[in-house]
Design a protein around this motif. Structure first.
Motif, mmCIF file in Angstrom:
data_model
loop_
_atom_site.group_PDB
_atom_site.id
_atom_site.type_symbol
_atom_site.label_atom_id
_atom_site.label_comp_id
_atom_site.label_asym_id
_atom_site.label_seq_id
_atom_site.Cartn_x
_atom_site.Cartn_y
_atom_site.Cartn_z
ATOM 1 N N PHE A 90 0.831 -1.208 0.000
ATOM 2 C CA PHE A 90 0.000 0.000 0.000
ATOM 3 C C PHE A 90 0.869 1.263 0.000
ATOM 4 N N ILE A 91 1.906 1.278 0.855
ATOM 5 C CA ILE A 91 2.792 2.447 0.921
ATOM 6 C C ILE A 91 3.515 2.622 -0.416
ATOM 7 N N GLY A 92 3.983 1.495 -0.988
ATOM 8 C CA GLY A 92 4.679 1.557 -2.282
ATOM 9 C C GLY A 92 3.773 2.141 -3.357
ATOM 10 N N GLY A 93 2.499 1.709 -3.384
ATOM 11 C CA GLY A 93 1.542 2.224 -4.365
ATOM 12 C C GLY A 93 1.316 3.715 -4.181
ATOM 13 N N SER A 94 1.197 4.162 -2.926
ATOM 14 C CA SER A 94 0.984 5.586 -2.646
ATOM 15 C C SER A 94 2.183 6.402 -3.119
ATOM 16 N N ALA A 95 3.382 5.879 -2.884
ATOM 17 C CA ALA A 95 4.595 6.601 -3.271
ATOM 18 C C ALA A 95 4.648 6.744 -4.794
ATOM 19 N N LEU A 96 4.211 5.702 -5.496
ATOM 20 C CA LEU A 96 4.196 5.729 -6.952
ATOM 21 C C LEU A 96 3.217 6.800 -7.454
ATOM 22 N N PHE A 97 2.022 6.824 -6.852
ATOM 23 C CA PHE A 97 0.998 7.812 -7.196
ATOM 24 C C PHE A 97 1.547 9.229 -6.983
ATOM 25 N N LEU A 98 2.238 9.408 -5.851
ATOM 26 C CA LEU A 98 2.806 10.710 -5.502
ATOM 27 C C LEU A 98 3.858 11.129 -6.529
ATOM 28 N N THR A 99 4.685 10.159 -6.952
ATOM 29 C CA THR A 99 5.739 10.450 -7.927
ATOM 30 C C THR A 99 5.124 10.913 -9.245
ATOM 31 N N ILE A 100 4.080 10.190 -9.688
ATOM 32 C CA ILE A 100 3.428 10.556 -10.953
ATOM 33 C C ILE A 100 2.866 11.976 -10.859
ATOM 34 N N GLU A 101 2.207 12.280 -9.725
ATOM 35 C CA GLU A 101 1.602 13.598 -9.521
ATOM 36 C C GLU A 101 2.685 14.695 -9.521
ATOM 37 N N ALA A 102 3.811 14.417 -8.840
ATOM 38 C CA ALA A 102 4.883 15.412 -8.742
ATOM 39 C C ALA A 102 5.500 15.662 -10.124
ATOM 40 N N VAL A 103 5.733 14.588 -10.890
ATOM 41 C CA VAL A 103 6.332 14.739 -12.221
ATOM 42 C C VAL A 103 5.382 15.517 -13.128
ATOM 43 N N ARG A 104 4.084 15.233 -13.002
ATOM 44 C CA ARG A 104 3.088 15.952 -13.793
ATOM 45 C C ARG A 104 3.166 17.461 -13.516
ATOM 46 N N ARG A 105 3.342 17.815 -12.202
ATOM 47 C CA ARG A 105 3.419 19.234 -11.833
ATOM 48 C C ARG A 105 4.723 19.879 -12.290
ATOM 49 N N LEU A 106 5.782 19.064 -12.381
ATOM 50 C CA LEU A 106 7.054 19.613 -12.844
ATOM 51 C C LEU A 106 6.954 19.960 -14.327
ATOM 52 N N ILE A 107 6.243 19.096 -15.075
ATOM 53 C CA ILE A 107 6.091 19.324 -16.516
ATOM 54 C C ILE A 107 5.126 20.475 -16.773
ATOM 55 N N THR A 108 3.995 20.470 -16.043
ATOM 56 C CA THR A 108 3.008 21.545 -16.181
ATOM 57 C C THR A 108 2.919 22.282 -14.841
ATOM 58 N N PRO A 109 3.741 23.308 -14.638
ATOM 59 C CA PRO A 109 3.758 23.993 -13.333
ATOM 60 C C PRO A 109 2.390 24.558 -12.986
ATOM 61 N N GLN A 110 2.111 24.557 -11.686
ATOM 62 C CA GLN A 110 0.803 24.971 -11.214
ATOM 63 C C GLN A 110 1.052 25.776 -9.946
ATOM 64 N N PRO A 111 0.460 26.976 -9.815
ATOM 65 C CA PRO A 111 0.753 27.778 -8.616
ATOM 66 C C PRO A 111 0.150 27.136 -7.358
ATOM 67 N N VAL A 112 0.845 27.342 -6.224
ATOM 68 C CA VAL A 112 0.315 26.863 -4.944
ATOM 69 C C VAL A 112 -0.508 27.993 -4.340
ATOM 70 N N GLY A 113 -1.794 27.711 -4.032
ATOM 71 C CA GLY A 113 -2.659 28.741 -3.477
ATOM 72 C C GLY A 113 -2.746 28.653 -1.963
ATOM 73 N N GLU A 114 -3.213 29.724 -1.323
ATOM 74 C CA GLU A 114 -3.498 29.737 0.119
ATOM 75 C C GLU A 114 -2.350 29.162 0.949
ATOM 76 N N GLY A 115 -1.129 29.645 0.689
ATOM 77 C CA GLY A 115 0.031 29.155 1.425
ATOM 78 C C GLY A 115 -0.142 29.254 2.933
ATOM 79 N N ALA A 116 -0.815 30.301 3.400
ATOM 80 C CA ALA A 116 -0.984 30.522 4.846
ATOM 81 C C ALA A 116 -1.760 29.370 5.481
#
Ligand SMILES: [Zn+2]
Ligand SMILES: [Zn+2]
Length: 321
Positions: A90-116
């Motif tokens: 389960f942890i391995g699967g979550s880490a994989l999902f996270l990696t895909i999401e992070a790589v997607r954001r690196l390719i298509t940058p997206q601003p982070v809202g509501e930092g506070a």
């Protein structure tokens, strides 16, 4: 301390870590929806796996401690390893999902809202986690519980992770570079994978009947050979049942001994081993010294020394490392 107080403390420690995880999951979910930050998502995934780990460990340990019954005469010790393996998957699967999401954001940058909002939730998370590990330290000191100790170690690592998420949000806000957020997310994914690999390896050792460490094998052999009237031993094999150890060996005795006398000697050897390895089950096959029987030791040695000479299928892959 009384047994009931010790049990109560351990139970409180479990309640505390489950309620902290649950609170953090809800708060981080809200923060993720408000900020759309990958590093907060990674922290949310970590809290979810933490909570699952607590529940799975609880159920696995309870099953593992059940005494042997008609259908499971070796006991139920492997239940805990199975639970741990499922958790690692389960942890391995979550880490994989996270990696895909992070790589997607690196390719298509997206601003982070509501930092506070993100920072506020992560500060709350640090505060609650710090409170939890302080309580857990008290419980570990009072009860010596290994499980609570392992949990505490994990949550101490989480403190650092929470601080890293705050840093990621601050850096993104200050520099305007949105890559910081997914990069921190990738780092946390790597951290999760590393943890999952360790859990999986320990579980597989139990499930695959891996031998005890070489020092333990040597300790067993030394104990056996130190008993009076023991002429020799061979074919020692050991494995962890998840709760205790199983120890098997062939004991070489003077061929002229009566069965009753041989049995006395064997009982003494078994008791010495059980004293040295609490919870162990010991099975000893008695043999007249000097007999050249078909030995596992020889088959293994043949397989290692000259491949092809041993009996077919007697390879030793997996016995190293
Ligand atoms: Zn965690
Ligand atoms: Zn033998």
């Amino acid at each position: 301390m009384s047994e009931s107080r010790s049990h109560r403390l351990r139970r409180y420690a479990t309640y505390a870590s489950v309620s902290v995880s649950l609170t953090l999951i809800l708060a981080k979910l809200a923060a993720y929806l408000a900020t759309d930050s990958v590093s907060i998502l990674s922290s949310l995934i970590d809290s979810s796996t933490d909570m699952m780990a607590s529940v799975v460990t609880l159920l696995g340990v309870r099953t593992a401690l059940r005494p042997p019954d008609e259908a499971h005469r070796f006991g139920h010790g492997k239940a805990e390893a199975l639970a741990a393996l499922a958790q690692a998957a389960f942890i391995g699967g979550s880490a994989l999902f996270l990696t895909i999401e992070a790589v997607r954001r690196l390719i298509t940058p997206q601003p982070v809202g509501e930092g506070a909002v993100g920072i506020a939730v992560m500060l709350l998370s640090i505060l609650l986690t710090a409170g939890l590990i302080t309580f857990q330290r008290h419980v570990v000191t009072a009860t010596g519980s290994v499980a609570v100790g392992a949990d505490r170690l994990h949550y101490s690592g989480d403190l650092l992770m929470n601080a890293a998420v705050i840093l990621a949000i601050l850096l993104t806000g200050w520099t305007g570079i949105s890559a910081f957020d997914p990069l921190f997310g990738l780092g946390i994914a790597a951290f999760l994978l590393y943890g999952a690999r360790k859990v999986a390896r320990e579980a597989l050792n139990v499930l695959m009947d891996r031998e005890l460490p070489a020092e333990e094998r040597e300790r067993i052999a030394a104990l056996v050979m130190a008993q009076p009237d023991v002429a020799g031993m061979h074919d020692l094999r050991t494995r962890s049942s998840g709760v205790g150890a199983f120890i098997e060996l062939h004991l070489e005795l003077d061929p002229s001994l009566s069965v009753a006398r041989a049995h006395d000697i064997t009982d003494r050897v078994e008791n010495r081993l059980k004293d040295a390895f609490p919870g162990a089950e010991v099975l000893i096959h008695q043999e007249p010294a000097g007999l050249q029987d078909d030995r596992l030791d020889h088959r293994i040695a043949d397989g290692q020394g000259a491949p092809g000479q041993g009996a077919p299928g007697q390879g030793v892959e997996g016995s190293a490392g």
